[in-house]
Structure formats: C-alpha cells, structure tokens
Design an enzyme around this catalytic site. Structure first.
Site, PDB file in Angstrom:
ATOM      1  N   SER A  90      -6.917   0.271 -11.823  1.00  0.00           N
ATOM      2  CA  SER A  90      -5.613  -0.263 -11.426  1.00  0.00           C
ATOM      3  C   SER A  90      -4.619  -0.157 -12.589  1.00  0.00           C
ATOM      4  O   SER A  90      -4.297   0.955 -12.993  1.00  0.00           O
ATOM      5  CB  SER A  90      -5.803  -1.702 -10.919  1.00  0.00           C
ATOM      6  OG  SER A  90      -4.637  -2.182 -10.338  1.00  0.00           O
TER       7      SER A  90
ATOM      8  N   ASP B 156      -5.924   1.005   0.823  1.00  0.00           N
ATOM      9  CA  ASP B 156      -5.406   0.220  -0.310  1.00  0.00           C
ATOM     10  C   ASP B 156      -3.965  -0.189  -0.012  1.00  0.00           C
ATOM     11  O   ASP B 156      -3.082   0.672   0.075  1.00  0.00           O
ATOM     12  CB  ASP B 156      -5.476   1.087  -1.577  1.00  0.00           C
ATOM     13  CG  ASP B 156      -5.073   0.330  -2.832  1.00  0.00           C
ATOM     14  OD1 ASP B 156      -4.419  -0.722  -2.714  1.00  0.00           O
ATOM     15  OD2 ASP B 156      -5.423   0.801  -3.932  1.00  0.00           O
TER      16      ASP B 156
ATOM     17  N   HIS C 250      -8.052  -2.167  -2.462  1.00  0.00           N
ATOM     18  CA  HIS C 250      -7.742  -1.987  -3.884  1.00  0.00           C
ATOM     19  C   HIS C 250      -8.938  -2.321  -4.773  1.00  0.00           C
ATOM     20  O   HIS C 250      -8.982  -1.888  -5.924  1.00  0.00           O
ATOM     21  CB  HIS C 250      -6.540  -2.869  -4.250  1.00  0.00           C
ATOM     22  CG  HIS C 250      -5.863  -2.459  -5.522  1.00  0.00           C
ATOM     23  ND1 HIS C 250      -5.179  -1.269  -5.663  1.00  0.00           N
ATOM     24  CD2 HIS C 250      -5.786  -3.077  -6.735  1.00  0.00           C
ATOM     25  CE1 HIS C 250      -4.701  -1.179  -6.902  1.00  0.00           C
ATOM     26  NE2 HIS C 250      -5.061  -2.261  -7.571  1.00  0.00           N
TER      27      HIS C 250
HETATM   28  C1  MLT Z   1       0.296  -1.854 -12.034  1.00  0.00           C
HETATM   29  O1  MLT Z   1       1.107  -2.716 -12.251  1.00  0.00           O
HETATM   30  O2  MLT Z   1      -0.170  -1.110 -12.895  1.00  0.00           O
HETATM   31  C2  MLT Z   1      -0.121  -1.708 -10.623  1.00  0.00           C
HETATM   32  O3  MLT Z   1       0.739  -2.441  -9.795  1.00  0.00           O
HETATM   33  C3  MLT Z   1      -1.536  -2.103 -10.431  1.00  0.00           C
HETATM   34  C4  MLT Z   1      -1.746  -3.546 -10.741  1.00  0.00           C
HETATM   35  O4  MLT Z   1      -1.903  -3.886 -11.890  1.00  0.00           O
HETATM   36  O5  MLT Z   1      -1.784  -4.358  -9.807  1.00  0.00           O
END
Ligand code: MLT
Length: 207
Positions: A108, A158, A189
C-alpha cells in the site's frame, strides 16, 4: 525487540541466514511500522537479509512514508523529498550492514514509495514486489528500468485502488523498461494468502 534508531530512519535489520540471496527492503502500509512486514519477509524470502524502516510522516499518529492530501491524492513535492531521503538511507544502510542492492517488498503506502523510488532513483533497488500499488506521480519522471523485475499484486475488488488505476502504475513501470508481472488476486486492499503464495514463488525465482 531489535529496532534501532541508528542511521536516519528507525528500522529493523535481520542479517541473512543464507548466502547469495538479494536483501529485501520491507516498506509498510499506513498505520503500521518497522515490525509489521518482518513475518511476511521471512515467509516469502526465507534466509534473505531484511531491512525494514519506519515511515517518518505521521497522519493522525499513523506512520507513513510521505504526506497525502486525501485518500489516493498525494503531496508530490513531499513524496519526492521523502523518496530521496529513503534512497539515501538505503545507501547508508547498505554500507553499514554490507548489503547488495535490495528488492523492495512494499504494501500500500510502502508499495507507492517503492514505485516512486524505482522511477526517481532506479539504481537503489534491484527490483520490487508491490502489493496494492497505485501510480505515485501524475506525471512520472523518465527512468531507465531495463531488466528490473517488478511484481504487482492488485486486489480484484480493491475499493482504494480500482484495477484501471493499478494498471496505470504497471504501465508506467513497463514503459520505463521494467520487467513487470501484474497479477490480479481475488480480494480487496488487504493482504491474502494468495498474495503470500505469489510473493513466495516470485522471490524464489530471484534467489
Ligand atoms: C497512500 O496513501 O499511499 C495510499 O492511499 C495507500 C494508503 O496508504 O492507504
């Protein structure tokens, strides 16, 4: 607990248990820390050295690797600065621990800064496995990623990274010359056992 504050990021380091394997750089998601992906790293790249920094940005107390303006909307100036800072840390850690260039394993937010690092400082990474990544830059810098292996694992349902968005980051890295394998796994996710199996097979092929 063997977290250390030496070097410029709080981090954990586990030395290699087996010789000759590329080290793995673990990059956690929002709200996690340097401990979060150690078990995953051990499971998918057994015997590899593990380097796991904690993101320095706090969002409502949750560690991240760079600032965002909203969900999925990044502060790109901060992202660029933080990417340089993390790349410099990796160089210093390689010297301190005697490591080859690592393969990033990011989840992520950690996958997003790994993608940014591939595009901005390609020499720092030997490759990357990106779980639930999205494009880090609206207008990516030009990079030469020839021969860098990249695995992207996207959740077919996701809600944060719809497949067309995930396909954009895959295309950006492939356009720069990376050897991209983009796989869709059933799920959202979060990390699943299918991700773990895919990662294990991919890392095994790089050992
Ligand atoms: C991010 O901010 O890199 C993306 O939205 C993924 C997350 O951290 O939720």
């Amino acid at each position: 607990m063997n977290t250390t504050t030496e070097l410029s990021f709080i981090h954990r380091f586990e030395p290699a248990g087996l010789p000759g394997l590329p080290p793995v750089l673990l990059l956690h998601g929002t709200g996690a820390d340097e401990n979060d992906l150690i078990g995953l790293g051990r499971a998918v790249a057994p015997g590899a050295a593990l380097l796991s920094p904690r993101g320095k940005v706090l969002e409502n107390g949750m560690p991240r690797f760079f600032r965002r303006l909203a969900e999925g909307r990044f502060d790109e100036a901060d992202l660029r600065r933080r990417t340089e800072e993390l790349a410099d840390f990796i160089g210093a850690a390689r010297e301190a621990y005697g490591l080859a260039a690592p393969i990033a394993l990011g989840f992520s937010n950690g996958a997003n800064i790994a993608a940014a690092m591939l595009l901005m400082r390609p020499e720092v990474l030997a490759g990357a496995a990106l779980i639930r990544a999205m494009p880090p830059f609206a207008d990516p810098p030009e990079a030469d990623l020839a021969d860098k292996p990249v695995l992207i694992l996207s959740g077919s349902a996701d809600p944060l990274v719809p497949l067309p968005v995930a396909e954009r980051v895959a295309a950006q890295l492939a356009d720069a010359g990376a050897g991209v394998e983009h796989k869709r796994v059933p799920g959202g996710h979060g990390l699943t056992q299918i991700d773990v199996a895919q990662l294990g097979a991919w890392f095994k092929a790089r050992g």
